[in-house]
Design an enzyme around this catalytic site. Structure first.
Site, PDB file in Angstrom:
ATOM      1  NE  ARG A  41      15.128 -22.696  90.175  1.00 59.45           N
ATOM      2  CZ  ARG A  41      14.070 -22.159  90.780  1.00 59.45           C
ATOM      3  NH1 ARG A  41      13.029 -22.907  91.079  1.00 59.45           N
ATOM      4  NH2 ARG A  41      14.036 -20.879  91.067  1.00 59.45           N
ATOM      5  NE  ARG A  82       5.095 -25.096  94.620  1.00 57.20           N
ATOM      6  CZ  ARG A  82       5.850 -24.015  94.800  1.00 57.20           C
ATOM      7  NH1 ARG A  82       5.411 -23.026  95.547  1.00 57.20           N
ATOM      8  NH2 ARG A  82       7.037 -23.921  94.255  1.00 57.20           N
ATOM      9  NE  ARG A 114       6.165 -22.716  89.390  1.00 58.85           N
ATOM     10  CZ  ARG A 114       6.436 -21.903  90.406  1.00 58.85           C
ATOM     11  NH1 ARG A 114       5.471 -21.404  91.137  1.00 58.85           N
ATOM     12  NH2 ARG A 114       7.670 -21.594  90.711  1.00 58.85           N
ATOM     13  CE  LYS A 159      14.455 -15.371  96.251  1.00 58.36           C
ATOM     14  NZ  LYS A 159      14.312 -16.831  96.351  1.00 58.36           N
ATOM     15  NE  ARG A 199      20.230 -15.092  88.749  1.00 56.24           N
ATOM     16  CZ  ARG A 199      19.174 -15.744  89.207  1.00 56.24           C
ATOM     17  NH1 ARG A 199      19.292 -16.568  90.222  1.00 56.24           N
ATOM     18  NH2 ARG A 199      17.992 -15.570  88.647  1.00 56.24           N
TER      19      ARG A 199
END
Length: 195
Positions: free
Chosen positions: A150, A127, A139, A13, A88
């Site tokens: 998440r 990643r 991250r 996104k 959300r």
């Protein structure tokens, strides 16, 4: 062009919103950024948000919708906007829809980036590993365990938005598993039809 981008974390996104914003000359609006700006500017809604945060409470849907309402009045949003990360929940979507209708600025489209969760988890793990191998800090959301959490939160809270927007006729699905440029081409083809 007023739109919402839906899809789980890692679906692309953010990458696509930059491209959409550039092509259509509309801002990508982050509720977190808008909230911080409203608090810093001490707008009436920003002061309400600050009071809630200072009390350790969550900022109510009403306050967040108020912040979005104020933000879309700014000149750079005259031709539309992209919302990513809000709404959300279905309750937030209904409040947002009502506010936009009251302004005579209903949504044009809701793009949902559909992805294979297993492949998404593999992408995140790869990643994270490649970042570590380069000696760079990973991250926090690229940690596979954090990412799974998440993803579960997304499925519980946010996935029902797909049905909500499907019922309104605004939902368009995008194959988020394609290469980035192919996803962009699909997004632009959809947007050309709805604009």
């Amino acid at each position: 062009m007023r739109m919402i981008l839906l899809g789980p974390p890692g679906a692309g996104k953010g990458t696509q919103s930059v491209r959409i914003a550039d092509r259509y000359k509309i801002p990508q609006l982050s509720t977190g950024d808008m909230l911080r700006a409203a608090v810093a500017a001490q707008t009436p809604v920003g002061l309400q948000a600050k009071a809630a945060m200072d009390a350790g409470a969550l900022v109510s849907d009403e306050i967040v919708v108020g912040i979005v309402a104020d933000r879309i009045e700014e000149p750079d949003a005259a031709n539309g906007f992209i919302l990513d990360g809000f709404p959300r929940t279905v309750a937030q979507a209904e409040a947002l829809d009502s506010m936009l209708r009251s302004k005579g600025q209903p949504l044009d489209v809701v793009l949902e980036f559909v992805v294979d969760e297993g492949i998404l988890l593999d992408r995140i793990a790869t990643r994270a590993r490649e970042t570590q191998e380069r000696g760079e800090p990973v991250r926090k959301d690229d940690n596979p365990e954090v990412f799974k959490t998440r993803l579960e939160a997304y499925k519980e809270q946010t996935a029902p938005l797909s049905d909500h927007y499907r019922e309104t006729g605004l939902l368009r699905e995008v194959d988020g598993m394609k290469p980035i440029d192919a996803v962009t081409a699909e997004v632009f083809a959809i947007l050309e039809k709805v604009s």
